[in-house]
Each structure stands twice: as structure tokens, then as C-alpha cells.
Design a protein around this motif. Sequence first.
Motif, PDB file in Angstrom:
ATOM      1  N   SER A 249     -10.472  -0.872  -4.684  1.00  0.00           N
ATOM      2  CA  SER A 249      -9.136  -0.420  -4.289  1.00  0.00           C
ATOM      3  C   SER A 249      -9.195   0.829  -3.424  1.00  0.00           C
ATOM      4  O   SER A 249      -8.203   1.557  -3.323  1.00  0.00           O
ATOM      5  CB  SER A 249      -8.282  -0.155  -5.536  1.00  0.00           C
ATOM      6  OG  SER A 249      -8.885   0.860  -6.335  1.00  0.00           O
ATOM      7  N   GLU A 252      -6.416   0.870  -0.956  1.00  0.00           N
ATOM      8  CA  GLU A 252      -5.113   1.133  -1.562  1.00  0.00           C
ATOM      9  C   GLU A 252      -4.933   2.597  -1.939  1.00  0.00           C
ATOM     10  O   GLU A 252      -3.806   3.108  -1.923  1.00  0.00           O
ATOM     11  CB  GLU A 252      -4.932   0.249  -2.802  1.00  0.00           C
ATOM     12  CG  GLU A 252      -4.592  -1.207  -2.510  1.00  0.00           C
ATOM     13  CD  GLU A 252      -5.761  -2.004  -1.932  1.00  0.00           C
ATOM     14  OE1 GLU A 252      -5.530  -3.089  -1.384  1.00  0.00           O
ATOM     15  OE2 GLU A 252      -6.932  -1.534  -2.013  1.00  0.00           O
ATOM     16  N   GLU A 283      -5.807  -4.329  -5.780  1.00  0.00           N
ATOM     17  CA  GLU A 283      -5.818  -4.730  -4.369  1.00  0.00           C
ATOM     18  C   GLU A 283      -4.532  -5.461  -4.013  1.00  0.00           C
ATOM     19  O   GLU A 283      -4.034  -6.298  -4.784  1.00  0.00           O
ATOM     20  CB  GLU A 283      -7.031  -5.615  -4.086  1.00  0.00           C
ATOM     21  CG  GLU A 283      -8.334  -4.835  -4.077  1.00  0.00           C
ATOM     22  CD  GLU A 283      -9.515  -5.670  -3.590  1.00  0.00           C
ATOM     23  OE1 GLU A 283      -9.731  -5.736  -2.364  1.00  0.00           O
ATOM     24  OE2 GLU A 283     -10.213  -6.246  -4.434  1.00  0.00           O
TER      25      GLU A 283
END
Length: 382
Positions: A249, A252, A283
Motif C-alpha cells: 500500500s 496509497e 490497495e
Amino acid sequence: MSPRAGHAGHPAHTLAFVESPVQLLNVLEWAHLHGLRGAEQDPLPSVPSQVRRTVAGGPTPAGAELTVVVLSPTDPMTRGQLRRMADLARDEGYGVRWEEARGGTTAPFHTIGGLAGPLRRADRIVMGDPFSRYVQLLLTITRARDLIVVDDGTATMEFVAQLARGERLVRWHRKGGRPGPRDLLFAPVSSSARRRLTPSARRRVEVFSSMPVTEVPDGVTVTANDFAWTRARFGPPRITRTADMVGTSLVETGVVDGDRYLDAVRNLAKTHGATRYFAHRRESTDKLHRLAAETGLEIVRPDLPLELIARRGPIGRTILSFPSTVVHTLPLALTGTGVRVAVCDIDPTWLTEHASPRAQGFLSGVTGTARDVHRLAAVAMA
């Protein structure tokens, strides 16, 4: 205090607070290591846990020495994995209390009010995320003499280092930025939590971790997590001939540029013959759709933490990852299976302009301290 020692007249009881599936997995690992008892097992063991109804709340089963409190997030993927992990905790005989802690403006008040009594009665508090404002607020209520921090991934490394240096508790990917208004408003609670997490004559602190801990604060006990419960409960897995990739991630969280990340995944998959991509629960759907379309990888949304998915199998002979928790945990969970874990460094040019000044050093440290992994250089871009 021994794991089963309590106040005179009653056995010790442990209250654990978790906000992610990995935290709950590591609570189960900690309980297994310390021999915490569960309640008597289900009289109908033939009924599989996946078809049982997940109860939100309910009393702790008689005889259980552990109650897990799930401070449920709003993200559907995380909630789904947490419900599966909650079923596994119930299978072990432990109590599970599901709190809709973020279900509206008044939810935190109801959650904290309802937990005040159990917090004051608990002999031990286990927490998966000492950076969590929710957990920090709950720490101001407890009278427990034993505080245990179980792994919440790579953040555990930063937590221990910050505690050793007496710094304020700040997540690594936010460190270096200016505190916002909410940070300043919450600062007294955060400072109180840091003091409570500092060992004293009245309080013992344990860190239960599979991560490398180099700066150990005075008085803190560090216990190694070798995923013994996971290995005893699942597997060994069937090994395929192909490679699998583990998602991250970092896009993100604003650390890595999205286009650079997609290029890296494409080139890494082509070089090593990867066919599946195990998505991180955070994600975004748009990013995963683009990855599938432009790389040809099969996107897998795991319903359990990857350590359990890999241990159950089937799993690739090689697992490719960027710097993350799994480069430390998967070799432990897959001990003796012959699966190779390979980690790819993050090239500094992939970082966004908003990334923390410490990002590159921290990610390199995650990779460099991993044991039993094959280290790959950052892949070349097309």
C-alpha cells in the motif's frame, strides 16, 4: 508476573485490542506462546467456522483467559479478514467482542464507555497498534500492570525505536511533516500513552515481534514471534512451479508514485515469471484493475493474512515482495517448505515529492534486516 497469575482469588484475564487482521493473528501467536487457556471447545466441532454466524459482542466464554476486542474499521476488505480471524479466535476458545468503533459520530463515545469496566478489571492489556489514537485513549483508562505490544508490521520497529529515544509516537511515513490541528489537539493523550508504555516499578512492558528490534528501551522485554501457532494450525502447503507477488500500500500512503510502481510490478513479474498478485487489503480497486490490465497478473484478494494464506497453500516456489512486513514473517511461517522469499528494493526515484524524508532509509532498513530472504536490486524501468 506469570501468564496465568492474577489478583488473589481469580485467574488473570487479558484484554486485547486489535484493528487489523495481522494484529489479531499476532495476538493468537502471543497467546499460544504463553499458554493462555480458551473456553471448552465447541461441542459440535463438525460445524466449520466459516459457516458460523459472527456475533458482534457477547460475553467471554467461561474459562477463557483472553478476550479480543475488535475495534472495527470501515474498510470492507479489512472487516472481512477480521471476521475470518475472529472465527479462528473463537475456535481457540477465546472471547471476541466486536465493536463498531467507527460507525458514526457517537460510536467512539459508546465504545469507550462500554469498555471502561473491562479495561479497569483487566490484568493485562495487549495492543496491536500503539500509534492508534483509539488505543492511546483506551490506555488512559486501564489499571493493568502488564502491557504487551504485538506486531503491527514494520511499524513495530519504529515504535520501539521512538520509545527508546523518548520521542513522540508518530508513524514512520508521516515523520518529518508538521503536526496538524488534530495532532496538536491529541498531543496530551499521545504523551500520556507514551508514558504508560514506558516500563516502571508499577508497570511491565513486553514487545512480541518477528521484526528485528535493535534499540530496546530500558526495562522492555522483547519476545520473539516465530509463528508457531500458524505452523501448527495450517499446512504444510502445496508448492507450485511459478512465482507469486505480494502487493503493497505504499502508493496509497503517498510514499511511492503510482506509475513507477506499476512499471516495477510489470518488470518484476516478467523477469521472474510471476502469475499471481496478492493484493494488500488497503490497495485501491482502480489501481488493481490497472495492474491486472497492464501486467496480465491474476489479482487475488486474500480473505486472511498472507502468512495463513501461504501456509495453507497452494503457494509459488518464489514469493516476490517489496519492502514490507512479509519479508520478515513469511520465512518464519514457511520454515521447512523450500519456498524462497525475494525482496525488491525501492529505488529513490520511485518516491513521491510528498514522501517523508525518512522513507528511503526506513524502507532500506526493512529490507536489509530481513533474514532468510533473497535480496533483489531495484528493477530497471522500461
